[in-house]
Motif scaffolding. Structure first.
Motif, PDB file in Angstrom:
ATOM      1  N   LYS A   1       0.847  -1.187   0.000  1.00 14.46           N
ATOM      2  CA  LYS A   1       0.000   0.000   0.000  1.00 14.46           C
ATOM      3  C   LYS A   1       0.880   1.233   0.000  1.00 14.46           C
ATOM      4  CE  LYS A   1      -3.556   0.030   2.706  1.00 14.46           C
ATOM      5  NZ  LYS A   1      -4.403   0.128   3.895  1.00 14.46           N
TER       6      LYS A   1
ATOM      7  N   CYS B   1       2.052   4.699   1.136  1.00 14.69           N
ATOM      8  CA  CYS B   1       1.947   5.427   2.388  1.00 14.69           C
ATOM      9  C   CYS B   1       2.295   6.889   2.161  1.00 14.69           C
ATOM     10  CB  CYS B   1       2.888   4.837   3.446  1.00 14.69           C
ATOM     11  SG  CYS B   1       2.462   3.150   3.923  1.00 14.69           S
TER      12      CYS B   1
ATOM     13  N   GLU C   1      -8.680   5.300   7.080  1.00 13.94           N
ATOM     14  CA  GLU C   1      -7.477   4.555   7.464  1.00 13.94           C
ATOM     15  C   GLU C   1      -6.361   4.840   6.474  1.00 13.94           C
ATOM     16  OE1 GLU C   1      -6.055  -0.119   7.766  1.00 13.94           O
ATOM     17  OE2 GLU C   1      -8.188   0.389   7.689  1.00 13.94           O
ATOM     18  N   ASN C   2      -5.168   5.037   7.013  1.00  5.17           N
ATOM     19  CA  ASN C   2      -4.036   5.355   6.148  1.00  5.17           C
ATOM     20  C   ASN C   2      -2.747   5.007   6.890  1.00  5.17           C
ATOM     21  OD1 ASN C   2      -2.596   6.201   3.979  1.00  5.17           O
ATOM     22  ND2 ASN C   2      -3.022   8.387   4.227  1.00  5.17           N
ATOM     23  N   CYS C   3      -1.690   4.832   6.112  1.00  5.96           N
ATOM     24  CA  CYS C   3      -0.366   4.588   6.702  1.00  5.96           C
ATOM     25  C   CYS C   3       0.539   5.764   6.351  1.00  5.96           C
ATOM     26  CB  CYS C   3       0.233   3.272   6.203  1.00  5.96           C
ATOM     27  SG  CYS C   3       0.697   3.258   4.456  1.00  5.96           S
ATOM     28  N   TYR C   4       1.528   5.980   7.241  1.00  7.16           N
ATOM     29  CA  TYR C   4       2.446   7.112   7.105  1.00  7.16           C
ATOM     30  C   TYR C   4       3.875   6.606   7.323  1.00  7.16           C
ATOM     31  CZ  TYR C   4      -1.901   9.639   7.844  1.00  7.16           C
ATOM     32  OH  TYR C   4      -3.204  10.096   7.746  1.00  7.16           O
ATOM     33  N   CYS C   5       4.792   7.229   6.640  1.00  5.81           N
ATOM     34  CA  CYS C   5       6.206   6.866   6.754  1.00  5.81           C
ATOM     35  C   CYS C   5       7.051   8.127   6.845  1.00  5.81           C
ATOM     36  CB  CYS C   5       6.683   6.039   5.548  1.00  5.81           C
ATOM     37  SG  CYS C   5       6.080   4.346   5.538  1.00  5.81           S
TER      38      CYS C   5
ATOM     39  N   LEU D   1       4.388  -0.403  11.663  1.00  2.00           N
ATOM     40  CA  LEU D   1       4.636  -1.304  10.544  1.00  2.00           C
ATOM     41  C   LEU D   1       6.124  -1.587  10.445  1.00  2.00           C
ATOM     42  CD1 LEU D   1       2.303   0.271   7.835  1.00  2.00           C
ATOM     43  CD2 LEU D   1       1.798  -1.606   9.397  1.00  2.00           C
TER      44      LEU D   1
ATOM     45  N   CYS E   1       7.452   3.560   9.837  1.00  6.88           N
ATOM     46  CA  CYS E   1       6.125   3.562   9.221  1.00  6.88           C
ATOM     47  C   CYS E   1       5.098   3.089  10.255  1.00  6.88           C
ATOM     48  CB  CYS E   1       6.071   2.633   8.009  1.00  6.88           C
ATOM     49  SG  CYS E   1       7.137   3.149   6.639  1.00  6.88           S
TER      50      CYS E   1
ATOM     51  N   LYS F   1       0.470   2.807  10.918  1.00  2.00           N
ATOM     52  CA  LYS F   1      -0.857   2.859  10.321  1.00  2.00           C
ATOM     53  C   LYS F   1      -1.849   3.359  11.356  1.00  2.00           C
ATOM     54  CE  LYS F   1      -3.018  -0.984   9.534  1.00  2.00           C
ATOM     55  NZ  LYS F   1      -3.411  -2.276   8.914  1.00  2.00           N
TER      56      LYS F   1
ATOM     57  N   GLN G   1      -5.878   3.539  12.143  1.00  2.00           N
ATOM     58  CA  GLN G   1      -7.170   2.928  11.796  1.00  2.00           C
ATOM     59  C   GLN G   1      -8.259   3.488  12.704  1.00  2.00           C
ATOM     60  OE1 GLN G   1      -7.199  -1.318  12.155  1.00  2.00           O
ATOM     61  NE2 GLN G   1      -9.366  -1.519  11.540  1.00  2.00           N
TER      62      GLN G   1
END
Length: 418
Positions: A2, A4, A18-22, A53, A97, A99, A101
């Motif tokens: 996915k 990010c 919902e999203n992921c960040y790095c 993550l 990283c 996530k 939710q």
């Protein structure tokens, strides 16, 4: 798989889904970021799930048993929900990283800011330097021994229990195998505690305080019953353990690993160079003393100092003589058989003066000021000088020079004997 969102400094991101960040680390090294960290704060009015993550999501690719255990625990570990969380990222570390939710359609905010001077890192670094240089003196302190036992019991309970039960483990190989496993488990629990300390403190503060209090009191009681270290071998091992712990604190107290390695190397060299530096200073003092001027400096005594020193030295010598005469090694019967007045000698040994008042008076009348002896010497000297003045002028000059030399002779250890 996915995509990010990449985080940058001073970002303020607000989202609902919902999203992921790095955050990708900057590989260029700058010394001004030596104690700098990046602070990420995620907050919302409703609860959300914060899940870190990891790149090593497949546990089959783990290279060591510790990595496999950590990966398995991370899979089974489901992070709790919260409304606010903080994440501190070291400069020049690994890419991070995570996530977010949310459980409801409620906006959450991700804020990123840089803290140029992180007090925690600076405290770890200074504590490591202090602990390394004062490890020898701290290892001999009873108070620091009890404090170390309490800290070890709270942070590594399995290791503390194993050290307490060491006397019941007969085989050394079994003890070291159990010690290695206990340290691995304790280090992993310390890592998990560090990563989730904010959530634990906010959600389970009472349990956390109860654990600290109970384990701390029990550890102190066991250490107090055992007593501080007494043997030199145990003190040396404790010193090495403190120095190793100091290196760990120094390593985790800076964001640049190369700087940590340099500080550790300099600390080791400073400990090892104390002996060569001491020898060099001793040799330098010897060389300076060798090339120093050989001229001696004398201190001339005044008449009053000469008299006082003579009296004190006489009193000291007489006391030494009395103590020697009282000792068992003194041949008392042989000495008494050779004396004309044994009673007077016995009185002297018991503390009486060595000169009677009559003898002192006779001495003053004969040799004191205004005595007949001085008058005879004075008149004889004047008559001889009047008769031999023309013929012995050169001789008188020599005598004057000799008298001047006598007046300049120092009396460092003058004694007066009556």
């Amino acid at each position: 798989g996915k995509n990010c969102s990449l985080l940058q400094e001073m970002d303020v991101i607000q989202k609902h889904d919902e999203n992921c960040y790095c955050y990708v680390q900057n590989r260029t090294i700058h010394l001004q970021y030596l104690w700098s960290t990046l602070q990420i704060k995620v907050s919302s009015r409703e609860k959300f799930r914060f899940e870190p993550l990891s790149e090593k999501s497949n546990c089959r690719n783990s290279e060591t048993v510790f990595e496999f255990a950590a990966c398995a625990v991370q899979i089974l570990w489901k992070p709790e929900t919260c409304t606010e969380t903080f994440l501190s990222i070291k400069q020049y570390g690994e890419d991070v990283c995570f996530k977010i939710q949310p459980f409801k359609i409620e906006p959450y905010v991700v804020r990123v800011k840089r803290e140029m001077l992180d007090g925690k890192l600076l405290f770890l670094f200074v504590a490591g330097i202090f602990l390394f240089h004062f490890a020898n003196s701290l290892s001999r302190s009873a108070k620091f021994f009890y404090l170390s036992g309490v800290i070890l019991g709270v942070l590594a309970l399995l290791v503390f229990v194993l050290l307490t039960l060491k006397r019941f483990i007969l085989r050394h190989s079994t003890f070291w195998i159990l010690m290695s496993g206990s340290w691995m488990v304790s280090l992993y629990f310390i890592y998990c505690f560090k990563e989730n300390i904010q959530w634990l403190w906010s959600e389970h503060k009472s349990y956390l305080l109860g654990y600290f209090l109970a384990v701390g009191i029990t550890s102190f009681a066991i250490c107090y019953q055992h007593g501080p270290l007494t043997t030199e071998l145990s003190i040396t091992l404790f010193t090495w353990t403190l120095q190793l712990t100091a290196f760990v604190l120094i390593y985790f107290g800076v964001t640049i690993p190369q700087v940590a390695y340099a500080v550790i190397a300099v600390s080791l060299c400073s400990k090892g160079l104390c002996y060569p530096l001491g020898a060099a200073c001793h040799i330098a003092r010897k060389i300076k003393h060798h090339f120093k001027s050989k001229k001696l400096v004398f201190k001339y005594l005044t008449e009053e100092e000469y008299r006082e020193q003579g009296e004190s030295e006489t009193i000291r010598a007489l006391e030494e003589l009395r103590s020697f005469c009282r000792s068992p090694d003194f041949p008392s019967w042989i000495a008494i058989s050779k004396l004309q007045a044994p009673h007077r000698f016995a009185a002297f040994v018991l503390g009486s003066p060595h000169v009677s008042p009559a003898e002192t008076k006779a001495h003053d009348e004969q040799f004191g000021i205004g005595s007949s002896f001085l008058e005879e010497q004075l008149f004889e000297t004047r008559a001889e000088s009047e008769q031999d003045e023309p013929a012995n002028s050169v001789h008188e000059e020599d005598e004057e020079n000799e008298n001047e030399m006598h007046t300049q002779i120092p009396f460092p250890y003058a004694t007066e004997l009556l």
